[in-house]
Enzyme design. Structure first.
Site, PDB file in Angstrom:
ATOM      1  N   HIS A   1      -9.816  -8.509  -7.826  1.00  0.00           N
ATOM      2  CA  HIS A   1      -9.625  -8.059  -6.449  1.00  0.00           C
ATOM      3  C   HIS A   1      -9.743  -9.275  -5.501  1.00  0.00           C
ATOM      4  O   HIS A   1     -10.537 -10.164  -5.740  1.00  0.00           O
ATOM      5  CB  HIS A   1     -10.726  -7.028  -6.159  1.00  0.00           C
ATOM      6  CG  HIS A   1     -10.693  -6.404  -4.824  1.00  0.00           C
ATOM      7  ND1 HIS A   1     -11.842  -6.082  -4.144  1.00  0.00           N
ATOM      8  CD2 HIS A   1      -9.662  -6.029  -4.039  1.00  0.00           C
ATOM      9  CE1 HIS A   1     -11.521  -5.518  -2.995  1.00  0.00           C
ATOM     10  NE2 HIS A   1     -10.205  -5.473  -2.905  1.00  0.00           N
TER      11      HIS A   1
ATOM     12  N   LYS B   1       0.837  -1.200   0.000  1.00  0.00           N
ATOM     13  CA  LYS B   1       0.000   0.000   0.000  1.00  0.00           C
ATOM     14  C   LYS B   1       0.875   1.254   0.000  1.00  0.00           C
ATOM     15  O   LYS B   1       1.909   1.289   0.688  1.00  0.00           O
ATOM     16  CB  LYS B   1      -0.902   0.003   1.233  1.00  0.00           C
ATOM     17  CG  LYS B   1      -1.862  -1.174   1.288  1.00  0.00           C
ATOM     18  CD  LYS B   1      -2.932  -1.074   0.215  1.00  0.00           C
ATOM     19  CE  LYS B   1      -3.905  -2.235   0.292  1.00  0.00           C
ATOM     20  NZ  LYS B   1      -4.990  -2.118  -0.689  1.00  0.00           N
TER      21      LYS B   1
END
Ligand code: 0YR
Ligand code: MG
Length: 396
Positions: free
Chosen positions: A329, A198
């Site tokens: 995803h 991230k």
């Protein structure tokens, strides 16, 4: 709920394999449910969200032959909004489904998604998340009725196994030693060759420093993708991409606000780092806009946000027709993606986040960085009875 789950599995095993011989199988009940499953870490953050639980908000659909199907959408376990989804299932979709032939799910998808009154209040959002849950439950039923795993029901497996990439090592809330330690263990002990980290600090230089240290520790062979979760603006993304030139970033996911087609197209033209997106897009039309604009390289549909498997297939086919790879995803938070990726020719890479897998009758498994093919009949979406008793939430 718990008893229903067990009954569903027993019936699925007893179901005869083979064609339905033209018999119609009626939908006899549609029951929504809410599970709030604790994460395996205490809490995690990306640039935009901090969560402690994953919401599994779904539909349990029973048919006249005694089978039970399960489908769900994924949420951040926010009970008031979860109840908007279950209310839509109970009050808007269930009356349209009861008494219908469960095998007719193409027609039923249209009946729900194109219902004039429901279309008026939502072609995306709550009604679409509810549609995903119902649609997946109908596909789960169809595969259970056929007596085979969903990937086989869809047409069988691609030759190559599905590669897993690990996101659970790279949360923004991890300090640098934790990020490096978890990543190194995933690669050296668990056999992952792909990870995702991230990004999205106020100063993109902070992210560059973390990625440079990680790259140095892991070496050049490991594929490192990054995920901005829509936080930064275009100049910040462009500055970041310039600074990241030597870090061999595999893709930059959700660099910009989710719906910004023009911004992603500009970024894609200005950097050699491939753009990935799609987990926040509700419709095939939204994907079509990004694909047509040249704004996406890795197409990332989520069956739990699109209107289920029926719409996912359209998105995967759209990507395939444009020769773009599909990398859905989170394969753990929507087990269905393991089935879809095993089958669909444009797939090959799938996200791994192990938060909720153990709450299901058939947990997803990764070995040496590859997803195992599910073996049980259905879509692997049947929660364990214990998940309902421990983590079930009241609908009102
Ligand atoms: C937490 N994967 C993601 C989680 C993750 C999100 O908000 O839902 O970070 O699903 O972006 O690619
Ligand atoms: Mg993401």
């Amino acid at each position: 709920m718990g008893r229903g789950s067990q009954a569903g599995q027993a019936a699925a095993r007893a179901a005869p394999a083979g064609p339905r011989k033209g018999n119609t199988v009626k939908i006899v009940s549609v029951d929504p449910f809410i599970l709030h499953l604790p994460l395996t870490s205490d809490s995690i953050s990306d640039s935009t969200h901090s969560i402690t639980h994953w919401g599994v908000v779904g539909a349990r659909i029973a048919t006249s032959d005694g089978l039970v199907g399960y489908g769900f959408t994924g949420t951040h376990a926010h009970l008031p909004s979860d109840r908007l989804v279950t209310s839509c299932i109970a009050h808007c979709y269930a009356p349209l489904l009861l008494g219908e032939d469960a095998g007719d799910h193409a027609r039923l998808w249209t009946k729900l998604a194109r219902n004039p009154a429901l279309q008026w209040v939502g072609r995306a959002g709550i009604t679409h998340l509810a549609l995903a849950a119902v649609d997946v439950a109908l596909w789960d039923l169809a595969a259970k009725r056929a007596g085979v795993p969903l990937w086989q029901h869809l047409g069988g497996a691609r030759p190559a196994p599905v590669e897993a990439y690990n996101t659970d090592i790279g949360w923004l809330s991890f300090d640098l030693p934790t990020l490096i330690d978890k990543s190194a263990r995933a690669v050296e002990e668990e056999g992952f060759t792909r990870i995702k980290v991230k990004v999205g600090h106020a100063d993109p230089g902070t992210d560059i420093a973390r990625l440079a240290a990680l790259r140095q520790r892991l070496g050049s062979a490991v594929r490192i993708a990054i995920d901005g979760n829509g936080k930064w603006d275009l100049p910040t993304c462009q500055r970041f991409c310039t600074l990241a030139r030597d870090l061999d970033i595999f893709w930059f996911e959700e660099p910009l606000w989710y719906d910004d087609v023009a911004g992603h197209a500009k970024l894609a033209r200005s950097t050699s780092i491939p753009v990935a997106l799609g987990e926040q897009l509700y419709t095939v039309d939204a994907f079509n806009a990004f694909v047509s604009a040249g704004a996406v390289a890795y197409v990332q549909p989520d069956v739990t946000r699109l209107g289920g498997i029926s719409e996912y297939i359209q998105v995967a086919d759209l990507a395939h027709a444009n020769r773009l790879p599909v990398a859905p995803h989170a394969g753990e938070m929507s087990q269905v993606h393991v089935h879809l990726s095993t089958w669909h020719p444009a797939s090959g890479i799938l996200e791994y986040i192990p938060w909720i897998k153990d709450q299901f009758e058939e947990p997803i498994a990764v070995r040496d960085g590859l997803f195992a093919r599910p073996q049980q009949p259905g879509a692997s979406t049947t929660p364990k009875a214990e998940a309902f008793s421990r983590f079930g939430k009241p609908l009102s």
